[in-house]
Design a protein around this motif. Structure first.
Motif, PDB file in Angstrom:
ATOM      1  N   GLU A 119      30.861   2.776  -5.071  1.00 34.94           N
ATOM      2  CA  GLU A 119      30.684   3.808  -4.038  1.00 34.94           C
ATOM      3  C   GLU A 119      29.495   4.712  -4.341  1.00 34.94           C
ATOM      4  O   GLU A 119      28.749   5.098  -3.449  1.00 34.94           O
ATOM      5  N   LEU A 179      36.055   2.559  -0.646  1.00 31.68           N
ATOM      6  CA  LEU A 179      37.094   3.506  -0.274  1.00 31.68           C
ATOM      7  C   LEU A 179      36.468   4.748   0.357  1.00 31.68           C
ATOM      8  O   LEU A 179      35.629   5.398  -0.262  1.00 31.68           O
ATOM      9  N   PRO A 180      36.890   5.097   1.579  1.00 35.39           N
ATOM     10  CA  PRO A 180      36.330   6.269   2.261  1.00 35.39           C
ATOM     11  C   PRO A 180      36.442   7.548   1.416  1.00 35.39           C
ATOM     12  O   PRO A 180      35.478   8.306   1.329  1.00 35.39           O
ATOM     13  N   ASP A 181      37.598   7.761   0.800  1.00 40.18           N
ATOM     14  CA  ASP A 181      37.770   8.981  -0.005  1.00 40.18           C
ATOM     15  C   ASP A 181      36.767   9.059  -1.131  1.00 40.18           C
ATOM     16  O   ASP A 181      36.224  10.111  -1.444  1.00 40.18           O
ATOM     17  N   SER A 182      36.550   7.897  -1.724  1.00 37.90           N
ATOM     18  CA  SER A 182      35.620   7.860  -2.843  1.00 37.90           C
ATOM     19  C   SER A 182      34.180   8.093  -2.367  1.00 37.90           C
ATOM     20  O   SER A 182      33.393   8.764  -3.043  1.00 37.90           O
ATOM     21  N   GLN A 231      33.375   9.959   0.186  1.00 40.66           N
ATOM     22  CA  GLN A 231      33.307  11.402   0.441  1.00 40.66           C
ATOM     23  C   GLN A 231      33.101  12.171  -0.861  1.00 40.66           C
ATOM     24  O   GLN A 231      32.279  13.078  -0.941  1.00 40.66           O
ATOM     25  N   PHE A 232      33.858  11.762  -1.858  1.00 46.70           N
ATOM     26  CA  PHE A 232      33.760  12.444  -3.149  1.00 46.70           C
ATOM     27  C   PHE A 232      32.346  12.328  -3.731  1.00 46.70           C
ATOM     28  O   PHE A 232      31.757  13.321  -4.164  1.00 46.70           O
ATOM     29  N   CYS A 233      31.808  11.121  -3.686  1.00 44.28           N
ATOM     30  CA  CYS A 233      30.461  10.908  -4.232  1.00 44.28           C
ATOM     31  C   CYS A 233      29.428  11.690  -3.416  1.00 44.28           C
ATOM     32  O   CYS A 233      28.483  12.255  -3.974  1.00 44.28           O
ATOM     33  N   GLN A 251      29.928  14.482  -1.739  1.00 39.51           N
ATOM     34  CA  GLN A 251      30.029  15.904  -2.120  1.00 39.51           C
ATOM     35  C   GLN A 251      29.259  16.174  -3.407  1.00 39.51           C
ATOM     36  O   GLN A 251      28.536  17.155  -3.527  1.00 39.51           O
ATOM     37  N   GLU A 300      30.598  11.518   8.209  1.00 41.06           N
ATOM     38  CA  GLU A 300      31.676  10.989   9.047  1.00 41.06           C
ATOM     39  C   GLU A 300      31.786   9.487   8.788  1.00 41.06           C
ATOM     40  O   GLU A 300      30.778   8.784   8.750  1.00 41.06           O
ATOM     41  N   GLN A 309      36.230   3.805  10.411  1.00 38.94           N
ATOM     42  CA  GLN A 309      36.751   2.548   9.872  1.00 38.94           C
ATOM     43  C   GLN A 309      37.023   1.568  10.995  1.00 38.94           C
ATOM     44  O   GLN A 309      37.561   1.931  12.037  1.00 38.94           O
TER      45      GLN A 309
END
Ligand SMILES: Nc1nc2c(ncn2[C@@H]2O[C@H](COP(=O)(O)OP(=O)(O)OP(=O)(O)O)[C@@H](O)[C@H]2O)c(=O)[nH]1
Ligand SMILES: [Mg+2]
Ligand SMILES: [Zn+2]
Lengths: 116, 219
Positions: free
Chosen positions: A3, A40-43, A45-47, A49, A63, A66
């Protein structure tokens, strides 16, 4: 997981394009990822940020859209949304030669920014 | 505010290089197999066994992907086969660029069959086309038979599946029935070879199938 390198790639793409389009600041980036792509979408987003601390990206929203997995049967030609990622058998006629026609997407759709 | 449409594939750069590799391999009539599995399923052991059987009749080469070490490359080298090591320095997969570079270091036009041993990982390598002819996925009996369902994408894309460590079957709860049921739904057209890298059982059937594939690729 890759990611981090994906997000870096996206940010580089946007920086390069923004330079040409005279855009000084990015407000939004839109990614499209299929359920079959291994990210993974969450991952993401985290990266994002973590990497978007500079002036150019600081206020940008990532944004992520999926996409479902869509299959088409080679026999009866019907299309179905694949609910169960383990089963590549046509729910219509039971044939097992199905083709994946959507769900592998992994692309930067667009970004929005402010011109100089 | 302006919107800039991009529609850029994030794997586009890799796909371009993969296509380049594939053309290069095809031009030489070389069959290339991307070997993938979890860490420790037996990729290198199966390669050693395969070289033992086919090394006499085919010119083989190996590209070894490894996070940091060259231990696997050394094992292959001992078998007298040309091997190029790629250290991914922590990256979880090989990409087409790395493979293209490594391929350039092998003697050109001098091979019938090349294996690429990917980094042990069932997730990320699945997304990176290396320009191979097909993917061979190894799973071992000690991993449990839920792996195809947990990692459907990599098993779906496999052209051939090897179930390794069948010598250990009696000591595990691996269910062959469940395994074949799952694969029948996930990837009905892939042949499954049951092998043991330890005893050599099943290796002959696998190498015969592989030899057929090599011959089909030859111009
Ligand atoms: N009992 C048994 N052990 C095996 C078999 N095949 C491999 N092993 C052992 O399993 C361990 C891992 O085998 P490798 O061939 O190194 O596995 P690998 O997939 O190349 O591992 P990585 O490259 O680290 O991902 C070694 O200790 C092998 O001796 C088998 O069929 N039966
Ligand atoms: Mg190995
Ligand atoms: Zn059908």
């Amino acid at each position: 997981m890759h990611e981090l390198s994906i997000v870096e790639g996206v940010m580089n793409m946007v920086r390069e394009s923004a330079l040409q389009s005279n855009i000084m600041k990015v407000n939004k980036l839109k990614l499209v990822i299929g359920r079959l792509s291994m990210v993974l979408p969450d991952s993401l987003q985290f990266c994002f940020q973590a990497l978007s601390q500079d002036e150019f990206f600081r206020d940008a929203v990532l944004e992520i859209e999926q996409r479902e997995i869509l299959i088409q049967c080679g026999k009866c030609k019907q299309q179905f949304v694949l609910e169960d990622v383990y089963c590549y058998i046509c729910p219509g006629c039971g044939a097992n030669e199905v083709e994946i026609i959507q769900g592998r997407e992994l692309y930067l759709d667009y970004y929005e920014g402010e011109e100089n | 505010m302006v919107q800039v449409k991009m529609e850029s594939n994030l794997l586009g750069a890799n796909e371009l290089l993969a296509r380049k590799n594939r053309n290069l391999f095809a031009g030489q009539g070389l069959l290339v197999v991307n070997l993938m599995s979890s860490p420790g399923s037996g990729k290198t052991t199966i390669l050693e066994r395969t070289i033992d059987v086919l090394g006499g009749q085919l010119k083989m080469g190996v590209i070894e992907g490894d996070l940091y070490t060259d231990q696997d490359a050394q094992r292959i080298e001992k078998k007298g086969v040309k091997v190029i090591q790629i250290n991914t320095e922590g990256a979880c997969h090989l990409d087409a660029g790395m493979v293209g570079n490594a391929f350039g270091q092998l003697p050109s036009g001098d091979m019938d069959l090349m294996f690429i041993e990917n980094v042990g990982n069932l997730v990320c390598p699945a997304e990176f086309d290396l320009g191979e002819d097909f993917r061979a996925v190894v799973i071992s009996t000690t991993e449990g038979n839920d792996k195809p369902l947990k990692y459907p994408f990599i098993f779906r894309q496999a052209r051939v599946i090897l179930l390794n460590k069948i010598d250990l079957l009696p000591y595990t709860d691996f269910s062959l029935d469940k395994f074949s049921d799952d694969l029948a739904r996930l990837n009905p057209s892939a042949p499954v070879f049951m092998v043991s890298g330890r005893t050599g059982e099943g290796i002959k059937t696998w190498t015969e199938w592989l030899l057929g594939e090599v011959k089909r690729k030859k111009p």
